[in-house]
Design a protein around this motif. Structure first.
Motif, short mmCIF file in Angstrom:
data_model
loop_
_atom_site.label_atom_id
_atom_site.label_comp_id
_atom_site.label_asym_id
_atom_site.label_seq_id
_atom_site.Cartn_x
_atom_site.Cartn_y
_atom_site.Cartn_z
N THR A 198 0.83 -1.21 0.00
CA THR A 198 0.00 0.00 0.00
C THR A 198 0.86 1.25 0.00
O THR A 198 0.58 2.23 -0.72
CB THR A 198 -0.93 0.00 1.22
OG1 THR A 198 -1.77 -1.15 1.18
CG2 THR A 198 -1.81 1.25 1.22
N SER A 201 -1.84 -2.14 -5.51
CA SER A 201 -3.02 -2.89 -5.08
C SER A 201 -2.63 -4.35 -4.85
O SER A 201 -1.55 -4.81 -5.27
CB SER A 201 -4.11 -2.78 -6.14
OG SER A 201 -4.46 -1.43 -6.36
N ASN A 213 -7.80 -5.46 -2.63
CA ASN A 213 -7.48 -4.06 -2.30
C ASN A 213 -7.13 -3.30 -3.57
O ASN A 213 -6.30 -3.74 -4.36
CB ASN A 213 -6.31 -4.00 -1.31
CG ASN A 213 -5.86 -2.57 -1.03
OD1 ASN A 213 -5.20 -1.94 -1.83
ND2 ASN A 213 -6.20 -2.08 0.16
N THR A 214 -7.78 -2.14 -3.77
CA THR A 214 -7.49 -1.27 -4.93
C THR A 214 -7.06 0.10 -4.43
O THR A 214 -7.77 0.74 -3.67
CB THR A 214 -8.73 -1.12 -5.83
OG1 THR A 214 -9.12 -2.40 -6.30
CG2 THR A 214 -8.42 -0.20 -7.02
N GLU A 253 -8.20 3.94 -0.58
CA GLU A 253 -8.16 2.51 -0.87
C GLU A 253 -9.58 1.95 -0.77
O GLU A 253 -10.33 2.32 0.12
CB GLU A 253 -7.29 1.74 0.16
CG GLU A 253 -5.84 2.16 0.22
CD GLU A 253 -5.16 1.43 1.36
OE1 GLU A 253 -5.01 0.19 1.28
OE2 GLU A 253 -4.82 2.09 2.35
N GLU A 301 -11.43 -1.66 -0.48
CA GLU A 301 -11.22 -3.09 -0.22
C GLU A 301 -12.57 -3.82 -0.30
O GLU A 301 -13.56 -3.39 0.31
CB GLU A 301 -10.61 -3.31 1.16
CG GLU A 301 -9.20 -2.77 1.27
CD GLU A 301 -8.59 -2.99 2.64
OE1 GLU A 301 -7.36 -3.09 2.72
OE2 GLU A 301 -9.35 -3.07 3.62
N SER A 347 1.48 -0.97 -9.88
CA SER A 347 0.44 -0.25 -10.60
C SER A 347 1.06 0.96 -11.30
O SER A 347 2.16 1.40 -10.97
CB SER A 347 -0.65 0.22 -9.63
OG SER A 347 -0.09 1.09 -8.66
N THR A 385 -4.12 -1.41 -12.48
CA THR A 385 -3.98 -1.98 -11.14
C THR A 385 -3.82 -3.50 -11.26
O THR A 385 -4.75 -4.18 -11.73
CB THR A 385 -5.21 -1.66 -10.28
OG1 THR A 385 -5.35 -0.25 -10.17
CG2 THR A 385 -5.04 -2.27 -8.88
#
Length: 923
Positions: free
Chosen positions: A360, A365, A386-387, A399, A401, A488, A510
């Motif tokens: 993170t 991600s 998680n993005t 973020e 999730e 990413s 991502t």
């Protein structure tokens, strides 16, 4: 006579090429050249003076005094001999010179007997033409007179160079203006604000987007159209940007158009030279997308998968109801905390938690499967997707999730299908790829954006289809490598649609990582940024052209100030000398006309230069202590001659309560009062003019003075009382013809008073008179016992030695003649090197230093003198002689060690007061 063989020598070809670059041949009469020819006629008391340029086969006359001739054949030209050398060519008696005894103008009318000519040599050494003198009687010039003739020839060349530079600058300014007009067709709002937020420039897009006309928008500030609820946030963003000394700010806020419609505008502000260069883009549609995403969050709150939104510091800001169902934790339990700290237990893989937090921080991600614990301490296996959402600068914004209870794998797949349906409805293109970057799914928005059907994209690298013919292949290849390394990225590429048209795309990729840390798939979010790219390009070009335009204006101001004032110094100075040297009675009227015309021209030039400085923001007020009553008396006394000519009476009414000394810009106040009083005198005959000064109030720091200029002259019609303050305008169409003037005086006066934070009040009745009044708050200052420099006794000058440094021989000649009359010993130097050499060998009581000289200029020369060790070099007074009015030059005077400056053309009385102030001081 020279024989013309018809074949031009190489040097003659080059001379003609140089002549043609000035575009002077066959041009109309120009006053500046006629003035120099007339000056030569008066200085040498000679009947015929010509300024000519020698073409291939002819001698063309630009200016003529005492003769009506436009051109001559070069074969019959005296001047053919003059351009062969670099000094004065003289024929004392043409009847005794075999070369000219049979010349038509010698043997017949007008029977020329004498000729003297000086070549007009440009800065490349080419003799372009001549200034020549003709007389009907034999005569001879002495060496001093020849030097003067050469100097006047030099001034002709200066005018020629100035003429060419003027045309070049006008052409450059025209091109810059055309490029600046590009902003007029931009769909975005482009504007320039001063440091207080006042609009200085805005394009027509403000009408299309907000409904305001350009004049209406010029009266508004940025916050005047801001939606009230957004103002605190905007002010905070600007304050933080200023504290951080950011040169560029990006702010989105709502604005209210003239039609009361609220629109979202994205503003980019760039700070430079106390100004904000700003452009605004309508993002109402984008905000609608954000609103749609909020609706999607409502949808997400209803799905069976847990959704968690974290801020940039990984603290929970929102969870949906499914999260509480799966984990047992409510939003109140986890808000502001790290989710990982809440759901870990004895058997949780803590190394895995540390690893995802590291990802993170690296803006990556991830997807993990982990053993977690509900609130009731029961174990549960969850899959966390998680993005990381990045902002425009590539920093973590938030973020998202998605947490799935993977006890039932099929259920998780069904929930993923729901999310894919949501993605299919967004306006942003979505491209899902496998771990090798092969497209497996696209949404309808991407199909619409590219023109390709999903069947044409499946099974291919999207970049190979959209960007096969552009130079972005290396960027695409580098980005693919990042994905394979679990990184990413966001890139901007130029792509090609199916129909062959081009489009700029922003691609945010991502990678989704499985529990083993390997890339499982990739998700691309793709947006059309073609419009933004075009606006960025146009904005950069517009900013560059605006800077060039500003530089061109400043260069024009500098050139005009120096090049015009320099010859004026010669004209006005020589006029003073001629009037002081017992001229013939028949010449006095002519000299007074010349003096009046020169001073009137200087006044017009000062008006134009002052107006230009104010328009380009180059003028600032100075604050120094001065005696207001003394200033007022000096003004009244200086105007008495003009007052008597009009049969008027001019009186001063001065309030005794006004402090003796105040602080402010004495010179600009002088200019304001002179403009008002000059107008009152000009438009009043056999009447009364009064200057009234009253103390109108006081604070701890300021004295508020009220000024009234009252006359009983022709008055101003009611419907013209605002009109008179506009540039180049007067109350009636016949005013300029009857009374003279440029129409700039009151416009400049109004702008000067605005710099004093004051407004003009006009009270006038046509045919009865006019009263102009205004108030200025001056800073209080300590009383001074005496003001230095008031001793004008000539005795202080006797025996004092002065060095005049100037590369203009006419200026040196004028200075020597004026200063020598007062008992001063005068020496001169024509450049900085000669000046330094003389100062090293002799001792001077004061030095006059020209600013613009070839080689090292006056600033550099003064700096070198001040750096020499010894008290004499540190303390000898050095006064600048300058034709420039730029504020930057005024700052340089003090920085390089100068003690003051005198503006050309200078007044002998002004020089006398200045010298008295310095030479009367005890050493």
């Amino acid at each position: 006579m020279p024989i013309n063989t018809g074949v031009l020598s190489p040097s003659e070809k080059e001379r003609l090429c140089a002549l043609y670059t000035y575009d002077i041949l066959d041009t109309p009469v120009e006053k500046s050249f006629d003035n120099l020819a007339r000056l030569a006629a008066q200085v040498f008391n000679i009947p015929i003076v010509l300024i000519t340029f020698l073409d291939k086969d002819r001698q063309w006359v630009k200016s003529s005094i005492g003769a009506d001739v436009k051109e001559l054949s070069r074969e019959q030209s005296f001047c053919e001999y003059t351009i062969q050398g670099d000094t004065v060519f003289e024929v004392r008696d043409a009847l005794l010179d075999y070369r000219f005894v049979n010349h038509p103008s010698v043997s017949s009318a007008p029977h020329i007997r004498y000729y003297a000519g000086a070549p007009l040599i440009d800065d490349h050494g080419y003799a372009l033409g001549t200034i020549c003198l003709f007389d009907l009687f034999p005569r001879e010039l002495n060496d001093s007179q020849k030097d003067i003739l050469k100097s006047i020839a030099g001034e002709v060349v200066v005018h020629l160079l100035l003429r060419r530079k003027d045309e070049q600058i006008r052409s450059s300014v025209s091109r810059c203006q055309e490029l600046l007009d590009i902003t007029g067709v931009s769909p975005e709002i482009h504007c320039i604000l001063d440091h207080r937020g006042k609009v200085l420039f805005v394009n027509e897009a403000v009408t299309r987007l907000l409904g305001y006309t350009v004049p209406e928008a010029m009266e508004l500030g940025l916050l005047d159209v801001c939606y009230p609820e957004d103002i605190p946030g905007v002010l905070k963003s600007i304050e933080q940007g200023l504290q951080n000394k950011d040169k560029e700010l990006h702010i989105d806020f709502r604005v209210i158009g003239r039609d009361e419609v609220v629109r979202w505008i994205s503003w980019s502000l760039v700070s430079k030279n106390r100004r904000w260069y700003t452009y605004g883009r309508d993002i109402t549609a984008n905000k609608k997308v954000e609103s749609d995403l909020m609706k999607l969050s409502f949808v997400a709150s209803k799905v069976n998968n847990a959704v968690v939104i974290n801020d940039a510091d990984n603290h929970v800001t929102w969870v949906n109801a499914a999260f509480e169902k799966i984990t047992g934790f409510s939003l109140e339990d986890v808000r502001g905390k790290r989710l990982g700290d809440m759901i870990i237990g004895p058997n949780t893989d803590l190394e895995l938690i540390d690893e995802v937090r590291r990802l993170t921080k690296q803006r990556q991600s991830f997807t993990i499967d982990m053993l977690a614990y509900r609130k009731d301490k029961k174990e549960i296996w969850i899959s966390v997707y998680n993005t990381v959402v990045l902002d425009e600068r590539g920093n973590v914004d938030l973020e998202v999730e998605i947490i799935i209870d993977i006890t039932d794998k099929k259920r998780a797949e069904e929930e993923l299908q729901v999310l894919s349906m949501v993605a299919s409805k967004t306006n942003t293109g979505v491209n899902i790829q496998d771990n090798e970057g092969i497209t497996t799914w696209v949404n309808q928005s991407l199909e619409k954006l590219t023109g390709y059907r999903k069947e044409e994209l499946y099974g291919h690298h999207l970049g190979n289809i959209l960007s096969p013919n552009f130079y972005d292949q290396e960027l695409i290849s580098t980005s693919r490598d990042k994905s394979k390394n679990n990184q990413s990225y966001t890139i901007e590429v130029l792509a090609e649609k199916k129909d062959g048209s081009t489009v700029w795309l922003s691609v945010s990729n991502t990678p989704i990582i499985n529990s083993k840390g390997k890339v499982e798939r990739q998700i691309d979010l793709i947006s059309d940024i073609t419009q933004r790219k075009q606006v960025e390009k146009e904005m950069i070009e517009a900013k560059e052209q605006a800077l060039k335009l500003s530089e061109a204006k400043e260069m024009f101001l500098s050139v005009m100030s120096h090049e015009i004032r320099t010859p004026l110094n010669a004209v006005i100075g020589m006029t003073h000398l001629l009037l002081d040297n017992d001229p013939k009675i028949s010449q006095i009227d002519d000299l007074n006309i010349l003096k009046f015309s020169g001073e009137n021209l200087l006044h017009i030039i000062n008006d134009i230069l002052d107006f230009t400085k104010m328009e380009t923001g180059k003028m600032e007020l100075e604050v120094f202590p001065f005696n207001l009553k003394t200033l007022a008396n000096d003004i009244i006394n200086s105007l008495q001659v003009n007052v008597k000519k009009k049969g008027n009476q001019l009186n001063l009414v001065f309030d005794p309560l006004i402090p003796t000394m105040i602080s402010g810009d004495k010179n600009r106040l002088y200019q304001v009062l002179m403009n008002f009083l000059g107008n009152a005198i000009k438009f009043t005959e056999n009447g009364q003019v009064q200057l009234k000064l009253t103390l109108n109030g006081e604070t701890e720091e300021h004295s508020i003075i009220r000024f009234e200029i009252v006359d009983n002259g022709i008055g101003i019609p009611k419907d013209k009382q605002n009109y008179i303050f506009e540039t180049f305008t007067q109350a009636k169409t016949d005013i300029s013809r009857k009374y003279g003037g440029t129409g700039l005086g009151l416009a400049i006066t109004k702008k000067l008073l605005q710099m004093f934070n004051s407004d003009i009040i006009v009270d006038s009745t046509e045919g009865e008179g006019t009263t102009f009044s205004f108030e200025i708050a001056f800073s209080k200052t300590a009383e001074l016992s005496a003001s230095p420099g008031n001793n004008t006794e000539m005795s202080v000058f006797v025996g004092k030695k002065i060095l005049v440094v100037d590369d203009n021989e006419i200026n040196i000649l004028i200075a020597k003649r004026i200063l020598s009359k007062w008992g001063l010993e005068i020496e001169s130097a024509v450049n900085g090197y000669e000046a330094i050499e003389k100062i090293m060998t002799e001792s001077y009581d004061l030095i006059f230093m020209d600013i613009k000289m070839a080689g090292i200029d006056g600033f550099e020369t003064t700096g070198i003198i001040r750096d020499i060790s010894g008290a004499y070099y540190k303390n000898v007074p050095i006064i600048a002689l300058t034709a420039s009015t730029l504020k930057n030059d005024h700052y340089k005077f003090k920085e390089c060690g100068m003690n003051g400056h005198v503006l050309k053309p200078f007044n002998p009385e002004e020089i006398k007061r200045l010298l008295s102030g310095f030479l009367s001081k005890e050493k």
